[in-house]
Scaffold this motif. Structure first.
Motif, PDB file in Angstrom:
ATOM      1  N   ILE A  37       0.824  -1.204   0.000  1.00  0.00           N
ATOM      2  CA  ILE A  37       0.000   0.000   0.000  1.00  0.00           C
ATOM      3  C   ILE A  37       0.868   1.268   0.000  1.00  0.00           C
ATOM      4  O   ILE A  37       0.510   2.257  -0.608  1.00  0.00           O
ATOM      5  CB  ILE A  37      -1.023  -0.007   1.183  1.00  0.00           C
ATOM      6  N   ARG A  38       2.000   1.208   0.715  1.00  0.00           N
ATOM      7  CA  ARG A  38       2.951   2.325   0.691  1.00  0.00           C
ATOM      8  C   ARG A  38       4.362   1.769   0.528  1.00  0.00           C
ATOM      9  O   ARG A  38       4.612   0.601   0.831  1.00  0.00           O
ATOM     10  CB  ARG A  38       2.855   3.169   1.986  1.00  0.00           C
ATOM     11  N   TYR A 152      -4.172   7.341  -6.192  1.00  0.00           N
ATOM     12  CA  TYR A 152      -2.930   7.029  -5.464  1.00  0.00           C
ATOM     13  C   TYR A 152      -2.799   5.553  -5.118  1.00  0.00           C
ATOM     14  O   TYR A 152      -1.769   5.109  -4.642  1.00  0.00           O
ATOM     15  CB  TYR A 152      -2.888   7.825  -4.138  1.00  0.00           C
ATOM     16  N   GLN A 190     -12.883  -3.553   1.059  1.00  0.00           N
ATOM     17  CA  GLN A 190     -12.295  -2.231   0.776  1.00  0.00           C
ATOM     18  C   GLN A 190     -13.366  -1.159   0.728  1.00  0.00           C
ATOM     19  O   GLN A 190     -13.101   0.010   0.963  1.00  0.00           O
ATOM     20  CB  GLN A 190     -11.519  -2.242  -0.544  1.00  0.00           C
ATOM     21  N   THR A 225     -13.836  -1.238   5.274  1.00  0.00           N
ATOM     22  CA  THR A 225     -13.876   0.212   5.367  1.00  0.00           C
ATOM     23  C   THR A 225     -15.045   0.715   4.539  1.00  0.00           C
ATOM     24  O   THR A 225     -15.453   0.040   3.593  1.00  0.00           O
ATOM     25  CB  THR A 225     -12.564   0.797   4.797  1.00  0.00           C
ATOM     26  N   PRO A 252     -12.858   7.200   5.690  1.00  0.00           N
ATOM     27  CA  PRO A 252     -11.675   7.919   5.229  1.00  0.00           C
ATOM     28  C   PRO A 252     -12.013   9.153   4.384  1.00  0.00           C
ATOM     29  O   PRO A 252     -12.679   9.037   3.357  1.00  0.00           O
ATOM     30  CB  PRO A 252     -10.921   6.883   4.392  1.00  0.00           C
ATOM     31  N   GLN A 254      -9.466  11.464   3.501  1.00  0.00           N
ATOM     32  CA  GLN A 254      -8.194  11.622   2.755  1.00  0.00           C
ATOM     33  C   GLN A 254      -7.698  13.056   2.688  1.00  0.00           C
ATOM     34  O   GLN A 254      -6.511  13.299   2.883  1.00  0.00           O
ATOM     35  CB  GLN A 254      -8.258  11.035   1.327  1.00  0.00           C
ATOM     36  N   ARG A 266     -11.714  10.741  -5.756  1.00  0.00           N
ATOM     37  CA  ARG A 266     -12.503  10.216  -4.641  1.00  0.00           C
ATOM     38  C   ARG A 266     -14.021  10.333  -4.895  1.00  0.00           C
ATOM     39  O   ARG A 266     -14.826   9.760  -4.187  1.00  0.00           O
ATOM     40  CB  ARG A 266     -12.116  10.931  -3.338  1.00  0.00           C
ATOM     41  N   ASP A 292      -8.899   8.298   7.577  1.00  0.00           N
ATOM     42  CA  ASP A 292      -7.544   8.235   7.011  1.00  0.00           C
ATOM     43  C   ASP A 292      -7.271   9.562   6.315  1.00  0.00           C
ATOM     44  O   ASP A 292      -8.168  10.128   5.670  1.00  0.00           O
ATOM     45  CB  ASP A 292      -7.452   7.143   5.932  1.00  0.00           C
ATOM     46  N   ILE A 294      -4.275  11.556   3.806  1.00  0.00           N
ATOM     47  CA  ILE A 294      -3.011  11.530   3.053  1.00  0.00           C
ATOM     48  C   ILE A 294      -2.521  12.972   2.946  1.00  0.00           C
ATOM     49  O   ILE A 294      -3.276  13.844   2.500  1.00  0.00           O
ATOM     50  CB  ILE A 294      -3.194  10.939   1.637  1.00  0.00           C
ATOM     51  N   PHE A 323      -0.993   9.535   6.646  1.00  0.00           N
ATOM     52  CA  PHE A 323       0.121   9.012   5.873  1.00  0.00           C
ATOM     53  C   PHE A 323       0.664  10.098   4.946  1.00  0.00           C
ATOM     54  O   PHE A 323      -0.088  10.937   4.459  1.00  0.00           O
ATOM     55  CB  PHE A 323      -0.341   7.855   4.973  1.00  0.00           C
ATOM     56  N   LYS A 324       1.976  10.003   4.679  1.00  0.00           N
ATOM     57  CA  LYS A 324       2.544  10.842   3.624  1.00  0.00           C
ATOM     58  C   LYS A 324       2.223  10.153   2.306  1.00  0.00           C
ATOM     59  O   LYS A 324       2.316   8.910   2.226  1.00  0.00           O
ATOM     60  CB  LYS A 324       4.069  10.907   3.768  1.00  0.00           C
ATOM     61  N   TYR A 325       1.854  10.916   1.291  1.00  0.00           N
ATOM     62  CA  TYR A 325       1.594  10.308  -0.017  1.00  0.00           C
ATOM     63  C   TYR A 325       2.825   9.507  -0.445  1.00  0.00           C
ATOM     64  O   TYR A 325       3.953   9.978  -0.331  1.00  0.00           O
ATOM     65  CB  TYR A 325       1.273  11.382  -1.068  1.00  0.00           C
ATOM     66  N   SER A 326       2.581   8.311  -0.943  1.00  0.00           N
ATOM     67  CA  SER A 326       3.665   7.436  -1.363  1.00  0.00           C
ATOM     68  C   SER A 326       3.417   7.014  -2.811  1.00  0.00           C
ATOM     69  O   SER A 326       2.307   6.610  -3.167  1.00  0.00           O
ATOM     70  CB  SER A 326       3.666   6.235  -0.410  1.00  0.00           C
ATOM     71  N   ARG A 328       3.073   4.913  -5.943  1.00  0.00           N
ATOM     72  CA  ARG A 328       2.806   3.486  -6.144  1.00  0.00           C
ATOM     73  C   ARG A 328       2.848   3.126  -7.618  1.00  0.00           C
ATOM     74  O   ARG A 328       2.286   3.839  -8.445  1.00  0.00           O
ATOM     75  CB  ARG A 328       1.426   3.100  -5.580  1.00  0.00           C
TER      76      ARG A 328
HETATM   77  N1  SAM Z   1     -10.536   1.127   0.926  1.00  0.00           N
HETATM   78  C1  SAM Z   1     -10.265   1.983   1.968  1.00  0.00           C
HETATM   79  C2  SAM Z   1     -10.643   3.418   1.574  1.00  0.00           C
HETATM   80  O1  SAM Z   1     -11.056   3.704   0.518  1.00  0.00           O
HETATM   81  O2  SAM Z   1     -10.475   4.268   2.390  1.00  0.00           O
HETATM   82  C3  SAM Z   1      -8.867   1.858   2.513  1.00  0.00           C
HETATM   83  C4  SAM Z   1      -7.791   1.512   1.601  1.00  0.00           C
HETATM   84  S1  SAM Z   1      -6.116   1.563   2.053  1.00  0.00           S
HETATM   85  C5  SAM Z   1      -5.788  -0.095   2.421  1.00  0.00           C
HETATM   86  C6  SAM Z   1      -5.954   2.364   3.579  1.00  0.00           C
HETATM   87  C7  SAM Z   1      -5.449   3.758   3.489  1.00  0.00           C
HETATM   88  O3  SAM Z   1      -4.132   3.811   3.003  1.00  0.00           O
HETATM   89  C8  SAM Z   1      -6.219   4.667   2.566  1.00  0.00           C
HETATM   90  O4  SAM Z   1      -7.417   5.130   3.118  1.00  0.00           O
HETATM   91  C9  SAM Z   1      -5.241   5.784   2.312  1.00  0.00           C
HETATM   92  O5  SAM Z   1      -5.356   6.800   3.294  1.00  0.00           O
HETATM   93  C10 SAM Z   1      -3.901   5.105   2.499  1.00  0.00           C
HETATM   94  N2  SAM Z   1      -3.178   4.976   1.220  1.00  0.00           N
HETATM   95  C11 SAM Z   1      -3.515   4.243   0.153  1.00  0.00           C
HETATM   96  N3  SAM Z   1      -2.619   4.435  -0.840  1.00  0.00           N
HETATM   97  C12 SAM Z   1      -1.709   5.325  -0.390  1.00  0.00           C
HETATM   98  C13 SAM Z   1      -0.550   5.932  -0.956  1.00  0.00           C
HETATM   99  N4  SAM Z   1      -0.165   5.694  -2.210  1.00  0.00           N
HETATM  100  N5  SAM Z   1       0.136   6.817  -0.184  1.00  0.00           N
HETATM  101  C14 SAM Z   1      -0.237   7.083   1.074  1.00  0.00           C
HETATM  102  N6  SAM Z   1      -1.316   6.546   1.652  1.00  0.00           N
HETATM  103  C15 SAM Z   1      -2.048   5.668   0.925  1.00  0.00           C
END
Ligand code: SAM
Ligand code: SF4
Length: 427
Positions: A37-38, A152, A190, A225, A252, A254, A266, A292, A294, A323-326, A328
């Protein structure tokens, strides 16, 4: 989700007569169930894998398997880069492990290369054995994959398209859990709000909650979620009217800026999100809400970031994961202009965390002196003398109590509130 996938992997091994190793170098097979995920999660995997090279050199009979999202993402490339890996399987073909093990001693297994391109279409209707980590609460998958393609996120690529499990399978699993003495089920998907969309049966997520609510012995139902765009009034009403459904919502957001939300794909504005939160709070005043965040998404300006800070102050979440944007691989956000530099991301992350710590702490403090009901889960990790449990609002409560409390709903008066947990005495 990964924790639960690991329980399935362990379940397949247990069913075929294998035991868990002591973790002191006596394993015949090691499975790394990976997360992508990150970037940080990926780094962790590669450094763990590096350490296993040595273990394999010392014991050539050791089998090394890579499972999970990195396995799905990298596929055959993993064998090339790390020739000491024996098997690779993704989150949509955990069952392939069953075929591998059945009737074979692990030591005689041939190297295995499953297909990575397609998701196993039968996977959602498969019932795999599960070796559960606890005895009080259990994870239950209700759907796999995701169709949302947030710009992301790697999940739609690693876990494939959204597929729901038939409701009868979910019901049977929950009934079995109740018979085994489990008290809480935690439904996993998800985007649980779109449960049932592609099923032949006429069912949606609130209807599933009503159905599972009937099961005697299950005292609590949680779920993660929810995607805000699909979060409905009907679900709010189900949460309000079904006493077993816990009064905690993880929704979330974001980001607080509509520009950033649009770039993230989104499909909601902050105003729309906030209206749903207000409706939730007015229907269920005791609800705890978490989210959550970002920070440092490509194109996020200081002004955009201030809107995220404003959202946190306005909504006053009980807790957040920030989280810091990562970056992918394969995701749309990679191609966006104006990536935020690492220092800026770190600054924004600590600003968000500092603000939220105050909010969470002050909210927890309000519980001092109040008596809350908790489901007791077992001994506390921090202090083995104490028991630990959670309120319906998902707050951790520790207290002194006897082991006969485990699995029961107990009233505890809160004496001291900290940031991450509360402590109290049994009433
Ligand atoms: N499906 C859920 C949703 O839509 O919120 C959660 C998915 S993910 C497993 C959990 C969290 O990881 C996300 O809500 C997002 O905040 C974070 N996340 C996902 N991709 C990311 C990325 N590329 N960089 C940083 N955070 C990320
Ligand atoms: Fe990722 Fe968005 Fe799907 Fe959540 S809804 S898993 S963030 S693509």
């Amino acid at each position: 989700m990964n924790v639960h996938d690991s329980e399935k992997i362990a379940g397949i091994f247990a069913e075929s007569g294998h035991e868990e190793s002591t973790g002191k170098g006596d394993a015949d097979v090691i499975v790394l169930n990976t997360c992508s995920i990150r970037e940080k999660a990926e780094h962790k995997f590669y450094s763990d894998l590096g350490r296993l090279k040595k273990a394999k050199a010392n014991n050539p009979d050791l089998k090394i398997a890579v499972a999970g999202c990195i396995a799905q993402q990298e596929g055959k490339k993993l064998f090339k880069r790390f020739p000491y890996i024996d098997f690779v399987f993704g989150p949509n073909n955990i069952d392939s492990l069953q075929t591998l093990i059945n009737g074979n001693a692990l030591a005689t297994l041939k190297r295995h290369q499953p297909t990575f391109i397609d998701v196993n279409p039968d996977y959602p209707s498969m019932v795999l054995p599960v070796k559960r980590a606890g005895e009080v609460k259990a994870w239950v998958s209700i759907m796999y994959g995701c169709d949302n393609f947030c710009s992301y996120c790697v999940v739609p690529y690693t876990r494939g398209r959204e597929r729901s499990r038939p409701s009868t399978d979910i019901y049977k699993e929950a009934e079995k859990l109740a018979a085994e003495g489990f008290k809480e089920i935690n439904l996993l998907g998800q985007n649980v709000n779109s449960y049932g969309r592609k099923l032949d049966e006429d069912i949606d997520f609130p209807a599933l909650l009503y159905k599972l609510h009937e099961i005697e012995g299950i005292e609590r139902i949680r779920f993660v979620t929810s995607h805000p765009k699909d979060f409905s009034e009907k679900l709010i009403e189900a949460m309000r009217d079904l006493p077993k459904v816990c009064k905690h919502m993880h929704l979330p957001v974001q980001a607080g800026s509509d520009n950033v939300l649009a770039l993230m794909n989104r499909k909601y504005t902050y105003k729309e999100y906030k209206e749903k939160i207000d409706l939730l709070k007015s229907n269920i005043p005791e609800i705890a809400i978490t989210t959550d965040i970002i920070v440092g998404f490509p194109g996020e300006t200081d002004e955009d970031f201030r809107l995220t800070m404003k959202a946190l102050s306005e909504i006053e979440y009980d807790g957040i994961f920030a989280f810091k944007y990562s970056k992918r691989p394969g995701t749309k956000a990679l191609e966006l202009p104006d990536h935020v530099d690492e220092d800026n991301k770190s600054e924004r992350l600590s600003e968000v965390q500092k603000l939220q710590e105050n909010i969470t702490y002050n909210k927890n403090k309000l519980l001092e002196g109040r008596t809350v009901e908790i489901l007791v889960e077992g001994a506390s990790d921090a202090d083995k003398e104490k028991l630990t449990g959670r309120t319906t609002t998902n707050k951790i409560v520790n207290y002194y109590g006897g082991s006969s409390d485990i699995g029961k709903l107990i009233n505890v008066k809160i004496l001291d509130a900290k940031m991450h947990s509360l402590s109290g005495e049994k009433r």
